[in-house]
Design an enzyme around this catalytic site. Structure first.
Site, short mmCIF file in Angstrom:
data_model
loop_
_atom_site.label_atom_id
_atom_site.label_comp_id
_atom_site.label_asym_id
_atom_site.label_seq_id
_atom_site.Cartn_x
_atom_site.Cartn_y
_atom_site.Cartn_z
N LYS A 87 -0.98 7.53 4.15
CA LYS A 87 -1.90 7.71 3.00
C LYS A 87 -3.31 8.13 3.44
O LYS A 87 -3.85 9.11 2.94
CB LYS A 87 -2.02 6.40 2.18
CG LYS A 87 -0.73 5.86 1.61
CD LYS A 87 -0.96 4.61 0.80
CE LYS A 87 -1.51 3.42 1.54
NZ LYS A 87 -0.66 2.90 2.62
N SER A 129 -0.83 0.19 -3.45
CA SER A 129 -0.52 0.07 -4.90
C SER A 129 0.98 -0.08 -5.11
O SER A 129 1.63 0.81 -5.65
CB SER A 129 -1.10 1.25 -5.68
OG SER A 129 -0.92 2.50 -5.06
N SER A 143 2.23 0.67 4.06
CA SER A 143 1.26 0.65 5.15
C SER A 143 1.81 1.49 6.31
O SER A 143 2.99 1.36 6.67
CB SER A 143 1.04 -0.79 5.61
OG SER A 143 0.17 -0.83 6.70
N SER A 180 2.35 4.65 6.18
CA SER A 180 3.13 5.80 5.71
C SER A 180 2.36 7.11 5.92
O SER A 180 2.97 8.18 6.04
CB SER A 180 3.50 5.63 4.22
OG SER A 180 2.34 5.47 3.44
N1 LIG Z 1 -0.18 -8.47 3.68
C1 LIG Z 1 -0.53 -7.18 3.76
N2 LIG Z 1 0.26 -6.23 3.20
C2 LIG Z 1 -0.11 -4.94 3.26
N3 LIG Z 1 -1.26 -4.49 3.86
C3 LIG Z 1 -2.08 -5.41 4.42
C4 LIG Z 1 -1.74 -6.79 4.41
N4 LIG Z 1 -2.73 -7.47 5.04
C5 LIG Z 1 -3.65 -6.58 5.42
N5 LIG Z 1 -3.25 -5.34 5.06
C6 LIG Z 1 -4.11 -4.15 5.25
O1 LIG Z 1 -4.63 -3.89 3.95
C7 LIG Z 1 -4.38 -2.54 3.60
C8 LIG Z 1 -3.77 -2.44 2.20
O2 LIG Z 1 -4.74 -2.62 1.23
P1 LIG Z 1 -4.53 -2.03 -0.23
O3 LIG Z 1 -5.79 -2.34 -0.95
O4 LIG Z 1 -4.12 -0.61 -0.12
O5 LIG Z 1 -3.31 -2.90 -0.77
S1 LIG Z 1 -2.79 -3.02 -2.26
O6 LIG Z 1 -2.83 -1.68 -2.86
O7 LIG Z 1 -3.67 -3.95 -2.99
O8 LIG Z 1 -1.43 -3.55 -2.17
C9 LIG Z 1 -3.40 -1.98 4.58
O9 LIG Z 1 -3.86 -0.67 4.86
P2 LIG Z 1 -2.86 0.57 5.08
O10 LIG Z 1 -2.12 0.24 6.34
O11 LIG Z 1 -3.82 1.72 5.23
O12 LIG Z 1 -1.97 0.70 3.88
C10 LIG Z 1 -3.44 -2.92 5.76
O13 LIG Z 1 -4.29 -2.40 6.76
N1 LIG Z 2 3.61 13.31 9.26
C1 LIG Z 2 2.68 12.37 9.27
N2 LIG Z 2 1.91 12.16 8.19
C2 LIG Z 2 0.97 11.18 8.22
N3 LIG Z 2 0.73 10.37 9.26
C3 LIG Z 2 1.48 10.54 10.36
C4 LIG Z 2 2.48 11.53 10.41
N4 LIG Z 2 3.08 11.46 11.60
C5 LIG Z 2 2.48 10.48 12.30
N5 LIG Z 2 1.51 9.92 11.55
C6 LIG Z 2 0.68 8.81 12.02
O1 LIG Z 2 1.04 7.66 11.26
C7 LIG Z 2 -0.10 6.85 11.07
C8 LIG Z 2 -0.31 6.68 9.57
O2 LIG Z 2 -1.44 5.87 9.38
P1 LIG Z 2 -2.33 5.94 8.10
O3 LIG Z 2 -2.65 7.34 7.72
O4 LIG Z 2 -3.48 5.00 8.34
O5 LIG Z 2 -1.33 5.36 7.00
P2 LIG Z 2 -1.63 4.41 5.76
O6 LIG Z 2 -3.00 4.76 5.25
O7 LIG Z 2 -0.53 4.73 4.79
O8 LIG Z 2 -1.56 3.02 6.29
C9 LIG Z 2 -1.29 7.55 11.72
O9 LIG Z 2 -1.45 7.03 13.02
C10 LIG Z 2 -0.81 9.00 11.78
O10 LIG Z 2 -1.39 9.72 12.85
#
Ligand SMILES: Nc1ncnc2c1ncn2[C@@H]1O[C@H](COP(=O)(O)OS(=O)(=O)O)[C@@H](OP(=O)(O)O)[C@H]1O
Ligand SMILES: Nc1ncnc2c1ncn2[C@@H]1O[C@H](COP(=O)(O)OP(=O)(O)O)[C@@H](O)[C@H]1O
EC number: 2.7.1.25
Length: 212
Positions: free
Chosen positions: A52, A120, A48, A50
């Protein structure tokens, strides 16, 4: 009518014996061909925060500008609909990824270039997703941003809550993330700007996986 063998048939525990596979006159390859493209599933995995969603969006925007027919499936969005019954336990994450992989497979069978952005976290789940696709049609993209950087970014304030114990089963804090062993590409999203890493991914796709 060459492409009628489905990977579904090859899997264990697939449909009941009474459910038979219907051959279709139009193949997945033909559906992509009339769009003048090659279908593929671009599977973006990482912690989360990173990057994506950022990379997935920039990539789709570039491919769309080139005239490709794409679809973006993002974890946060899919969990509002198709997967809204699922939480963050290991089993629910496995079911989440299974559903998303099946949907991505259907979309690639329709000829689309599908980009997915899901944590994932489990290797086995990503392997099962990969096995749905023909060789070369599944591109695993590891967004390699160290946990410390993700924690610092914390764009939704979730790490803060997870560390405080307000969110359970949080990836990297109280739930594991298993790094890919052999992804098609690893993106350094800690030290390279998002535009640059997207460009690297875009070039790989254009030269190999989606090249006609
Ligand atoms: N416990 C916990 N752990 C991780 N993430 C959490 C959790 N609770 C809510 N969230 C929010 O849910 C997003 C991740 O959902 P995903 O469907 O990508 O998760 S998974 O692939 O089933 O593991 C994730 O989105 P990203 O930050 O974009 O990765 C979070 O916003
Ligand atoms: N090099 C980079 N690549 C991707 N996101 C970056 C980078 N540097 C800073 N960020 C910031 O990090 C955050 C990543 O969030 P997000 O794209 O929603 O990640 P995820 O979907 O993995 O949770 C965003 O606020 C984005 O602007």
């Amino acid at each position: 009518m060459t492409d009628n063998k489905s990977p579904y048939q090859k899997r264990e525990n697939s449909a009941a014996a009474e459910v038979v596979w219907h051959k279709q006159l139009v193949s997945p390859a033909r559906r992509a061909e009339i769009k003048n493209q090659k279908a593929a599933c671009i599977w973006i995995t990482g912690l989360s925060g990173s990057g994506k969603s950022t990379i997935a969006n920039l990539l789709e925007h570039k491919l769309n500008a080139d005239g490709y027919h794409t679809m973006l499936l993002d974890g946060d969005n899919v969990r509002h609909g198709l997967c809204k019954d699922l939480k963050m336990s290991d089993d629910d994450r496995t079911e989440n990824i299974r559903r998303v992989a099946e949907v991505a497979k259907l979309m690639t069978d329709a000829g689309l270039i599908v980009i997915t952005a899901f944590i994932s976290p489990f290797r086995d789940d990503r392997k099962i997703a990969r096995e749905l696709f023909e060789s070369g049609r599944f591109v695993e993209v590891f967004v390699n941003t160290p946990l410390e950087v993700c924690k610092e970014r914390d764009p939704k304030g979730l790490y803060k809550k997870a560390i405080a114990g307000e969110i359970k089963d949080f990836t990297g804090i109280s739930s594991p993330y298993e790094k890919p062993d052999n992804p098609e590409i690893t993106l350094d999203c800690a030290s390279k700007p998002a535009k640059e890493t997207t460009e690297i991914l875009y070039k790989l796709l254009k030269c190999t996986h989606i090249a006609l």
